[in-house]
Scaffold this active site. Sequence first.
Site, short mmCIF file in Angstrom:
data_model
loop_
_atom_site.label_atom_id
_atom_site.label_comp_id
_atom_site.label_asym_id
_atom_site.label_seq_id
_atom_site.Cartn_x
_atom_site.Cartn_y
_atom_site.Cartn_z
CB SER A 693 26.96 -5.17 58.91
OG SER A 693 28.09 -5.04 57.97
CE LYS A 736 29.07 -1.07 58.96
NZ LYS A 736 28.16 -2.03 59.39
#
Length: 821
Positions: A693, A736
């Site tokens: 990511s 996140k």
Amino acid sequence: MTDTGREGLQNREEGFELPLMSLREVVMFPRSIVPLFVGREASIKAIESAISDYGKKIFLVAQREPELEKPGPEDLFEVGTVSKILQLLRLPDGTIKVLFEGLYRARWDGTADAIIGADDAYPRVRVTRIEQESSEDDDEALVRATHEALDEYGKINKKLAQETLVAISALSDAARLADAIMPHLKVDYRRKQELLEVESGAERLEKVYELLQGEIAVASLEKRIKSRVKNQMERNQREYYLNEQIKAIHKEMGREDDPQAEVNELEARLAEKNMPEEAREKALREMKKLRQMPPSSAEYTVVRNYVDWILDLPWNTLKETEIDIDNARSILDADHYGLEKPKERILEYLAVQKLVNRLKGPILCLVGPPGVGKTSLAKSVAKATGREFVRLSLGGVRDEAEIRGHRRTYVGALPGKIIQSLKRVKHNNPLFCLDEIDKMSTDFRGDPSSALLEVLDPEQNSTFNDHYLDMDYDLSQVFFITTANSLHSIPLPLQDRMEIIRLPGYLETEKRHIAHDFLLPKQVEAHGLAASNLRISDNAVLEIIRSYTREAGVRNLEREIASVCRKAAMQVVEAGDKEKTLTVSRQNLGNFLGVKKYRHGEREDTSQVGVCTGLAWTEMGGELLVVETALMPGSGRVEITGKLGDVMTESAKAALSYLRSRSDLFGLRPDFHKEIDIHVHVPEGATPKDGPSAGITLATSMVSALLGIPVRNDVAMTGEITLRGRVLPIGGLREKLLAAHRGQIGKVLVPRENEKDLKEVPGEILKGLEIVFVDHVDEVLPQALMAQAESIFGGRTQSTPLYAKLRKDAQDGGATMPTAQ
């Protein structure tokens, strides 16, 4: 009537008159001498009359039903025996003992009209003698065979006197031989009566021979049985005697325990135990071995331990459980704050169990970071359902025998941990929490995760076979819940047998509630403080969460609160005032916990070239990830540092390949990389980092360094990059975004395919965040770099085709490479 007159009656065809006496279960035969005890008054009168008036002769006939006290004519057989009274003895009790000798067969009519003097004290009847048929010459073979059978019978039946046997053996006439043998055979009186009525001597002897053979067979079998019983009794007496000697020897040697008594006790326990027939039969076989083994042998201890295990297991013993959804919900809410989705799924699971009234169903697997309450949630489910709670830690288990048990051939063999735990709880329906199922490993001793495939399969665990028990054990009543920190180390076949329930990390607001409502009261009580002794402000709790802990759960938060309570307890004791009140604020928190331990989730102070902020997911929750890129003169070498994993290293290479393939779009010479070295670094090099990511973060950092354009310090991003610049979806979006919110990030760039996941994110996290969804790196750069799209893409707009002609100054060779600032 004189004797002469009565003898004359015998020559008349119509017969002659004699007293009649009925016999019970006795048949009198000619030429046999039989003693009888007579007690009935009519019979005694008949005997006295026979002695006084009939020359001691009397007609003896058997009763059809021996129970009748006063039989009528129809109750007597028609054929009897005319007998002579040889001897009479009167006994003190009024009965008489009479010795009769059978003379010859006779018949009477068997009707009431045939009785003379029916009103007298005893009956008299007119009888007709039955003449004996002469024997044939071919009866000799039958007589010989009968003699041989009689000799064999005499050897078996010791009650038959030798003199009697010799006398009978001397007879050669078939009729006389048959009549002599019959009184000595143990057959029913009805059968004897049938033979008495047979007029042919040969036919009568043939039937006697058959009966004799049957008696020989019965006598032989009886002899064998008696011999076997005698031998068994002798062996039992011998064993009893030896066992008593063994007991005496044990007592002399100070050993009070008797091995046979132990086996008896085990058998008594087995008789009371509720278990399957297979297990019962196995235990009985093993106990039989114990009886034959000396207690001093090593095998005795092995077998004894095995029997103890069988008897100690709760085969069919179930604890009464009850599922109350309202009660379960209140228990889960009281024990855990938040975790709404996991708790709702557990309540659905319990509701289905209550409806179907059975346990068969999916195995729940709680997956989440450490400290989020996976094990305590399983414990709450046990409390809500009334089951015993059993925790089995699988962390570090690498031996298959820990699950399936050892073979009994090994020294020190034991069942697996599951069977051991069932023995400990003494019920066959506990709640099993298989903790840390992702921490199992594999080596030469087997694969424990493969052994769990049978345990955690509702279709198979009803016949779970433990190697030590060596028979099936039903685990279908056990409620299994497993826990794990991550799924990547759990084999896919094992994951397929479980239903995954994810427990995300706690938000800061949730941690504050947990600290105030659960952790602080618990630690205050544990440290002997009163609620009035310690007050911790919300800002102080938030500072502990941000600066003194680094986790998704609350385990370290509880430790830090415990540390504050210890310091407070010390001050209360030193002051000698149990009523003293201490207030902990953000300003004086350092006095209790010392300097801050973490610089947690803070963005860069200024926007810089080559420095880009990404978002990463860890087992501790979400984190801000800073990526730095530096350029220097060189020969095209690329270096990537920061203890990156293989996947993250490949993402950096993919980002660089994307930039080289698009060099014309950024106004760079196609061979720009040959004159410089590129160094990509992710700070905090001691911490391992991996995952795809960070792809767009790496690409943005490299573009910023190559073009000399700073990256906005209030922008963070996450997404996987492809060689064509596409942005692919990622996981852990909730954690996140929490990290971005905590780090005071204003804008977050997220892959467009993750837009659906935004529904799972609480509104308080999204508060103050601008979420921008992107499909391509071309959309990322204008949002992240402090420049317009024209400056980034060499004067072209985003609508310009991606593979347009090179920029004019690049075609003329006049393009210059900017340096990092």
